[in-house]
Design a protein around this motif. Structure first.
Motif, PDB file in Angstrom:
ATOM      1  N   ALA A   1    -100.190 109.510  37.822  1.00  0.00           N
ATOM      2  CA  ALA A   1     -99.348 110.018  38.910  1.00  0.00           C
ATOM      3  C   ALA A   1     -97.877 109.961  38.518  1.00  0.00           C
ATOM      4  CB  ALA A   1     -99.599 109.227  40.186  1.00  0.00           C
ATOM      5  N   LYS A   2     -97.480 108.918  37.786  1.00  0.00           N
ATOM      6  CA  LYS A   2     -96.095 108.792  37.317  1.00  0.00           C
ATOM      7  C   LYS A   2     -95.714 109.939  36.385  1.00  0.00           C
ATOM      8  CE  LYS A   2     -93.924 105.074  38.884  1.00  0.00           C
ATOM      9  NZ  LYS A   2     -92.599 105.172  39.512  1.00  0.00           N
ATOM     10  N   LEU A   3     -96.745 110.527  35.768  1.00  0.00           N
ATOM     11  CA  LEU A   3     -96.522 111.614  34.819  1.00  0.00           C
ATOM     12  C   LEU A   3     -96.827 112.985  35.427  1.00  0.00           C
ATOM     13  CD1 LEU A   3     -98.166 109.765  31.820  1.00  0.00           C
ATOM     14  CD2 LEU A   3     -95.739 110.336  32.012  1.00  0.00           C
ATOM     15  N   GLY A   4     -97.076 113.000  36.743  1.00  0.00           N
ATOM     16  CA  GLY A   4     -97.298 114.267  37.423  1.00  0.00           C
ATOM     17  C   GLY A   4     -98.672 114.864  37.211  1.00  0.00           C
ATOM     18  N   MET A   5     -99.639 114.031  36.862  1.00  0.00           N
ATOM     19  CA  MET A   5    -101.009 114.514  36.668  1.00  0.00           C
ATOM     20  C   MET A   5    -101.915 114.000  37.777  1.00  0.00           C
ATOM     21  SD  MET A   5    -102.102 114.687  32.700  1.00  0.00           S
ATOM     22  CE  MET A   5    -101.435 115.959  31.621  1.00  0.00           C
ATOM     23  N   THR A   6    -102.956 114.774  38.081  1.00  0.00           N
ATOM     24  CA  THR A   6    -103.895 114.405  39.148  1.00  0.00           C
ATOM     25  C   THR A   6    -105.114 113.700  38.565  1.00  0.00           C
ATOM     26  OG1 THR A   6    -104.900 116.598  38.992  1.00  0.00           O
ATOM     27  CG2 THR A   6    -103.193 116.272  40.664  1.00  0.00           C
ATOM     28  N   THR A   7    -105.670 112.790  39.351  1.00  0.00           N
ATOM     29  CA  THR A   7    -106.836 112.020  38.920  1.00  0.00           C
ATOM     30  C   THR A   7    -107.942 112.147  39.959  1.00  0.00           C
ATOM     31  OG1 THR A   7    -105.317 110.415  37.943  1.00  0.00           O
ATOM     32  CG2 THR A   7    -107.622 109.763  38.115  1.00  0.00           C
ATOM     33  N   GLY A   8    -109.164 112.383  39.494  1.00  0.00           N
ATOM     34  CA  GLY A   8    -110.315 112.493  40.389  1.00  0.00           C
ATOM     35  C   GLY A   8    -111.403 111.521  39.983  1.00  0.00           C
ATOM     36  N   VAL A   9    -112.373 111.350  40.866  1.00  0.00           N
ATOM     37  CA  VAL A   9    -113.506 110.473  40.559  1.00  0.00           C
ATOM     38  C   VAL A   9    -114.768 111.073  41.158  1.00  0.00           C
ATOM     39  CG1 VAL A   9    -113.098 109.043  42.611  1.00  0.00           C
ATOM     40  CG2 VAL A   9    -114.395 108.100  40.689  1.00  0.00           C
ATOM     41  N   ILE A  10    -115.871 110.999  40.418  1.00  0.00           N
ATOM     42  CA  ILE A  10    -117.167 111.506  40.870  1.00  0.00           C
ATOM     43  C   ILE A  10    -118.070 110.314  41.138  1.00  0.00           C
ATOM     44  CG2 ILE A  10    -119.139 112.955  40.299  1.00  0.00           C
ATOM     45  CD1 ILE A  10    -116.510 114.487  40.561  1.00  0.00           C
TER      46      ILE A  10
ATOM     47  N   ASN B   1    -121.951 108.597  33.417  1.00  0.00           N
ATOM     48  CA  ASN B   1    -122.708 109.519  32.567  1.00  0.00           C
ATOM     49  C   ASN B   1    -123.790 110.235  33.360  1.00  0.00           C
ATOM     50  OD1 ASN B   1    -123.608 106.731  32.639  1.00  0.00           O
ATOM     51  ND2 ASN B   1    -125.239 107.293  31.241  1.00  0.00           N
ATOM     52  N   ASN B   2    -124.433 109.521  34.277  1.00  0.00           N
ATOM     53  CA  ASN B   2    -125.519 110.132  35.045  1.00  0.00           C
ATOM     54  C   ASN B   2    -124.996 111.206  35.990  1.00  0.00           C
ATOM     55  OD1 ASN B   2    -127.410 108.435  33.856  1.00  0.00           O
ATOM     56  ND2 ASN B   2    -127.106 106.845  35.391  1.00  0.00           N
ATOM     57  N   GLU B   3    -123.914 110.910  36.714  1.00  0.00           N
ATOM     58  CA  GLU B   3    -123.371 111.878  37.673  1.00  0.00           C
ATOM     59  C   GLU B   3    -122.919 113.149  36.959  1.00  0.00           C
ATOM     60  OE1 GLU B   3    -123.419 111.771  41.009  1.00  0.00           O
ATOM     61  OE2 GLU B   3    -124.562 109.938  40.774  1.00  0.00           O
ATOM     62  N   LEU B   4    -122.250 113.006  35.822  1.00  0.00           N
ATOM     63  CA  LEU B   4    -121.779 114.178  35.082  1.00  0.00           C
ATOM     64  C   LEU B   4    -122.961 115.008  34.592  1.00  0.00           C
ATOM     65  CD1 LEU B   4    -118.889 112.594  32.964  1.00  0.00           C
ATOM     66  CD2 LEU B   4    -118.684 113.898  35.062  1.00  0.00           C
ATOM     67  N   GLY B   5    -123.971 114.333  34.044  1.00  0.00           N
ATOM     68  CA  GLY B   5    -125.139 115.063  33.541  1.00  0.00           C
ATOM     69  C   GLY B   5    -125.907 115.752  34.640  1.00  0.00           C
TER      70      GLY B   5
ATOM     71  N   TYR C   1    -126.321 116.724  26.201  1.00  0.00           N
ATOM     72  CA  TYR C   1    -125.258 116.920  27.197  1.00  0.00           C
ATOM     73  C   TYR C   1    -123.899 116.629  26.583  1.00  0.00           C
ATOM     74  CZ  TYR C   1    -122.016 116.445  30.986  1.00  0.00           C
ATOM     75  OH  TYR C   1    -120.902 116.607  31.771  1.00  0.00           O
ATOM     76  N   PHE C   2    -123.765 115.492  25.916  1.00  0.00           N
ATOM     77  CA  PHE C   2    -122.442 115.131  25.394  1.00  0.00           C
ATOM     78  C   PHE C   2    -122.044 115.965  24.182  1.00  0.00           C
ATOM     79  CE2 PHE C   2    -123.096 111.321  28.019  1.00  0.00           C
ATOM     80  CZ  PHE C   2    -121.881 111.337  28.697  1.00  0.00           C
ATOM     81  N   ARG C   3    -123.030 116.596  23.539  1.00  0.00           N
ATOM     82  CA  ARG C   3    -122.669 117.510  22.450  1.00  0.00           C
ATOM     83  C   ARG C   3    -122.166 118.852  22.971  1.00  0.00           C
ATOM     84  NH1 ARG C   3    -127.274 116.761  17.814  1.00  0.00           N
ATOM     85  NH2 ARG C   3    -128.572 117.711  19.416  1.00  0.00           N
ATOM     86  N   LEU C   4    -122.192 119.030  24.303  1.00  0.00           N
ATOM     87  CA  LEU C   4    -121.588 120.228  24.895  1.00  0.00           C
ATOM     88  C   LEU C   4    -120.060 120.185  24.804  1.00  0.00           C
ATOM     89  CD1 LEU C   4    -123.638 120.538  28.227  1.00  0.00           C
ATOM     90  CD2 LEU C   4    -123.794 122.078  26.268  1.00  0.00           C
ATOM     91  N   TYR C   5    -119.499 118.973  24.718  1.00  0.00           N
ATOM     92  CA  TYR C   5    -118.038 118.834  24.714  1.00  0.00           C
ATOM     93  C   TYR C   5    -117.447 119.293  23.379  1.00  0.00           C
ATOM     94  CZ  TYR C   5    -118.182 116.262  29.108  1.00  0.00           C
ATOM     95  OH  TYR C   5    -118.356 115.930  30.428  1.00  0.00           O
ATOM     96  N   ASP C   6    -116.319 120.011  23.479  1.00  0.00           N
ATOM     97  CA  ASP C   6    -115.633 120.455  22.266  1.00  0.00           C
ATOM     98  C   ASP C   6    -115.149 119.256  21.456  1.00  0.00           C
ATOM     99  OD1 ASP C   6    -116.005 123.045  23.161  1.00  0.00           O
ATOM    100  OD2 ASP C   6    -114.070 123.121  24.190  1.00  0.00           O
TER     101      ASP C   6
END
Length: 927
Positions: free
Chosen positions: A147-156, A178-182, A374-379
């Motif tokens: 937030a100090k750097l002007g960026m937004t943070t979320g949580v799942i 890991n489960n929620e993201l997958g 799943y994690f190999r989907l990430y660049d």
């Protein structure tokens, strides 16, 4: 020679650290410049960095300044300044590797460096944690830095609705498990519109990608939990009574009727056992015809095997506990309860029957993916943990991740003693109690690690008898976890914990000021007082002074003493327990007490170990303490780790076959969802179906008297809803199959065009898309079931000297081709047969009654989430009726038969009972 070369030139890890040290100096040189910035100027740096990226600069060009900005933001928001070694950890994460950092080195703060830098392109960064508590805590805690750097943070978090998930995924940095993201990835690929997708539904199309992920406790997530896939499941037929019936048979068996293999956690009937079981089944009237292993009795055999496994392999208070009349599984690695998670293939139901609690219905697979794929989907992927070096080979071969060991901020002062090996568990526990009494007498804080609830409570009972005050942390006391761990460093504290992986809270000598002040504030509120800022500040100073004094006492007593009551199957879990002591250069001590009766040695160590100890003439209470013995235990652990690695590799080999098909289907769905018009696709499908049925009934180069013109006429009526004079056409002199195909295509094209004109172009386009997507989902689900069945039996091909994996590839490819054929035929049939009444078009109905599942790697347990799960797509027999009722403006409703439309007699009933329609709402009695 290798050791000489390392001494001369240093290891690759040493060279990497030396190179990063130069970057650290450059970041440190920028510190005065960033300290001079105002809050607004510091926040504006984010916009400046993004502009520079837009002009062609790379992320590496911004690293020094970005890290300096994050360090300054952390100082201002948290009062914490990144150590130099933390900057190195951030660099490793940015490079896309794993930073191995000891417990207490501040990995959570390290992640902010790489997360901020990689969030600058605006494609989103996912920070992956092992549980919801850490996801929530870290997002709130580190969110202050961003937030100090002007960026937004979320949580799942578990239980969030789609709209909330979408908003959080659209943030610059998103925390989640890991489960929620997958599961969100799988559920997104069951949606019917891009706007309904959550992972990228709130992000611009060109930025909708898995760009970068940082995985906390990377060894736990990518290694331990990666032995089993994530599964989205839906309910099937209820067989409650059958489970109870089968369960009642198990106590009738004798021990010689089955053999138990504890290594593989499996059980099987002996030859005599098969005969005895068959005899019992006949007596009970459960085997009316044939032999036990005949095809018609497959289900009975399956249920018998699962019931036997429930009684012999799964132990209460070790693998699961009973709470509120439910069987709740326990995580092998963390010792936490896992509410909502269930075992697959009827095993959970078998345990419920064994324990006499309510039995929940079984489930079937609707979608699945392994963590590896799943994690190999990430660049770009990175990770951090305190224990990764032992699995460096696997990280490299499967994920392409290197491991860099980051030096500690202060030298480690902990004393790691050799293991003490005893002949019996009783002797071992006597020695543990004696060691606890000795350390406790001088006020040394003690942490005792156990591997199960049962053993933690056994030890607790022994301490109670000796009147030693202590705290127990296991699945039964899950709610007090953070406060128990936070105060485990108080002088004289004795804490018994079931596993220490992924706890997320450091043990600080003297206690934790923040937790104590939070407890004080809560106590004041319970008394009806709302403390002021000044009162809180005064109390904090008082508590801080008390903690400082207690820390001094704990240090004088020798620091935290970690006692391991048993060696775990994985060396990493033992190292995580050991790593709780010696935080930030504090003194400490650790020792493992083991016995020949411990599971690890009993199952994996040499069988003659106990005999050797007897031969040596060891008296009761005597222990072996020698480096050779410790090496033997480590060898046993390596055997288990190698076996688990083989399991993961084997799973991945088979899932890679499915992964290509999964990608093809998911990409095709997204392409259809993004297309405004799928008419050309539908047209191609209709023409291909016409060609296929003509070729089926009029083989190439066949004479007219060999043509099956009547069969062709029936198929034309079935798939195109056209009553064409095919038989008359076939009787015409000199007619060829090409001309019949041409006439058929002309007739079906004109008929479809007329239907589209009557319906209206816009409505017809929407119905086409809905039917196409629903049909894909239906056949993909059936395809997954076929692959599951194929996977379970393909190993038998090995008896015929054929490679099961190659056989699986061949069979899976054939099944996929069949899937595509069925997709064309079914879509054509439904669109040709539905009756459409132009009215308001209701949006496609989302899937209903589905559950996420992840099977636990050690015990075979599956994760599910009944609460808040989206609904299952309408079943095959419902498709036509659903489209018709949608066109008429009535959304499909499982509770309103009038919205179902026409249902096939053999299709599952739309009400969700699990029965066929003809046996439920479509039965004569129901009518």
């Amino acid at each position: 020679m290798l050791s000489i070369a390392r001494k001369l030139f240093g290891s690759s890890n040493d060279r990497a650290i030396k190179q990063m040290a130069k970057d650290v100096q450059k970041i440190n040189a920028l510190e005065p410049e960033f300290e001079a910035l105002s809050d607004e100027q510091l926040k504006a740096k984010t916009g400046e960095f993004r502009e520079r990226l837009g002009t062609g600069e790379k992320l590496d060009d911004l690293l020094h300044e970005a890290f300096a900005a994050v360090r300054e933001a952390a100082k201002r928001s948290l009062g914490q300044r990144h150590y130099d070694v933390q900057l190195m950890g951030g660099m490793v994460l940015h490079q896309g590797d794993i930073a191995e950092m000891k417990t207490g080195e501040g990995k959570t703060l390290v992640s902010t460096l790489a997360a901020y830098l990689n969030a600058l392109p605006g494609k989103g960064v996912h920070v992956v944690t092992v549980n919801d508590y850490l996801a929530r805590r870290d997002s709130e805690w580190m969110g202050r830095v961003f937030a100090k750097l002007g960026m937004t943070t979320g949580v799942i978090l578990n239980g969030m609705m789609d709209e909330e998930r979408r908003r959080n995924y659209a943030c610059d940095i998103t925390y989640g498990t890991n489960n929620e993201l997958g599961f969100d990835y799988l559920r997104d690929n069951m949606k019917y519109a891009l706007k309904d997708m959550v992972q990228f539904g709130g992000r611009e199309a060109d930025k909708a990608t898995h760009a970068y992920a940082i995985v906390d406790e990377v060894d736990s997530i990518l290694i331990d939990e990666a032995r089993t896939p994530l599964i989205i499941s839906g309910r099937t037929e209820d067989r409650t009574e059958f489970y109870k019936t089968i369960d009642a048979l198990i106590p009738l068996l004798d021990e010689e009727d089955y053999t138990v293999d504890e290594k593989s956690r499996s059980v099987s009937f002996t030859e005599e056992g098969n005969e005895h079981v068959e005899e019992i089944l006949r007596e009970k009237g459960l085997l009316e015809s044939g032999e036990l292993y005949d095809v018609e009795n497959v289900a009975t055999v399956h249920h018998l095997n699962q019931a036997l496994k429930a009684h012999t392999i799964f132990k209460k208070d070790k693998d699961y506990i009973l709470r509120e009349d439910k069987v709740i599984l326990i995580d092998e690695f963390t010792g936490r309860m896992m509410p909502g998670r269930r075992l697959s293939d009827g095993l959970h139901q078998a345990i419920e029957a064994k324990e006499g609690v309510d039995i929940q219905p079984e489930n079937q697979t609707l979608a699945s993916i392994t963590f590896q794929n799943y994690f190999r989907l990430y660049d770009k992927l990175a990770g951090m943990t305190g224990t990764a070096a032992t699995e460096a080979g696997e990280f490299d071969s499967i994920y392409g991740l290197g491991v860099v060991e980051i030096p500690t901020n202060k030298p480690i002062a902990r004393l790691d003693e050799e293991d003490e090996l005893y002949r019996t568990a009783k002797e071992k526990y006597d020695a543990i109690i004696a060691s606890i009494e000795e350390a406790n007498a001088k006020g040394q804080p003690i942490l005792v690690g156990t591997v199960s609830i049962e053993k933690s409570e056994t030890l607790s009972d022994l301490l109670k008898k000796r009147k030693i005050k202590h705290q127990v942390l296991n699945a039964r006391y899950h709610e007090q976890e953070a406060s128990i761990i936070a105060q485990a460093g108080v002088p004289g504290a004795v804490t018994i914990a079931t596993n220490m992986a992924g706890r997320g809270t450091d043990i600080q000598l003297g206690g934790n000021v923040d937790y104590r002040i939070a407890d004080w504030v809560e106590q004041q509120k319970q008394k009806g007082k709302e403390p002021t800022e000044d009162e809180i500040k005064a109390e904090r100073e008082k508590i801080a002074a008390d903690v400082a004094e207690k820390k001094k006492q704990a240090l004088e007593a020798g620091g935290l003493y970690v006692i391991g009551t048993e060696r775990h199957e994985s060396r990493r879990i033992d190292n995580q327990l050991r790593g709780r002591s010696g935080r930030q250069g504090d003194p400490g001590r650790s020792k493992f007490f083991i016995s020949v009766e411990d599971d690890l040695l009993r199952i994996f160590a040499p069988e003659r170990l106990d005999a050797i100890m007897r031969t040596m003439g060891m008296k009761e209470g005597e222990a072996i303490q020698h480096p050779w013995m410790s090496k033997a235990v480590e060898t046993s652990q390596k055997k288990v780790e190698a076996r688990n690695f083989d399991i993961r590799k084997n799973i991945l080999k088979y899932d890679d076959v499915m992964n290509d098909q999964r990608k093809a289907i998911f990409e095709q769905r997204i392409e259809f969802m993004t297309s405004q018009n799928v008419t050309d696709v539908i047209k191609d499908m209709r023409e291909q179906v016409a060609e296929d049925i003509v070729r089926r009934h009029i083989p190439p180069k066949a004479y007219p008297d060999q043509w099956d013109s009547e069969g062709l006429a029936e198929d034309v009526k079935k798939y195109f809803a056209l009553d064409l004079p095919i038989v008359d056409w076939a009787g015409e002199e000199g007619i060829a199959d090409e001309e019949i195909l041409e006439r058929l295509n002309k007739a079906q094209s004109e008929s479809y065009a007329e239907k589209a004109a009557n319906t209206g172009p816009e409505l017809m386009r929407r119905i086409e898309k809905q039917i196409l997507l629903q049909t894909i989902d239906l056949h993909w689900r059936e395809h997954l079931q076929q692959l599951d069945a194929l996977r379970s039996v393909i190993g038998l091909r090995g008896y015929a000297q054929r490679d099961p994996l190659n056989e699986f590839k061949t069979e899976a490819f054939s099944l996929f081709e069949h899937l595509l054929d069925e997709l064309r035929f079914e879509t054509t049939r439904i669109l040709s047969n539905i009756r459409i009444e132009p009215a308001g078009m209701a949006p496609p109905r989302p899937p209903q009654d589905i559950t996420p599942v992840h099977r636990d790697p050690q015990t075979g347990r599956n994760e599910m989430r009944p609460e808040g799960a989206p609904p299952t797509p309408p079943t095959q027999g419902v498709l036509a009726g659903a489209a018709r009722s949608a066109a008429a403006g009535d959304a499909f409703d499982a509770d309103r038969p009038e919205t179902w439309g026409k249902i096939a007699r053999n299709a599952p009933c739309p009400c969700g009972s699990g029965k066929k329609f003809k046996h439920c709402h479509g039965s004569v009695s129901a009518v």
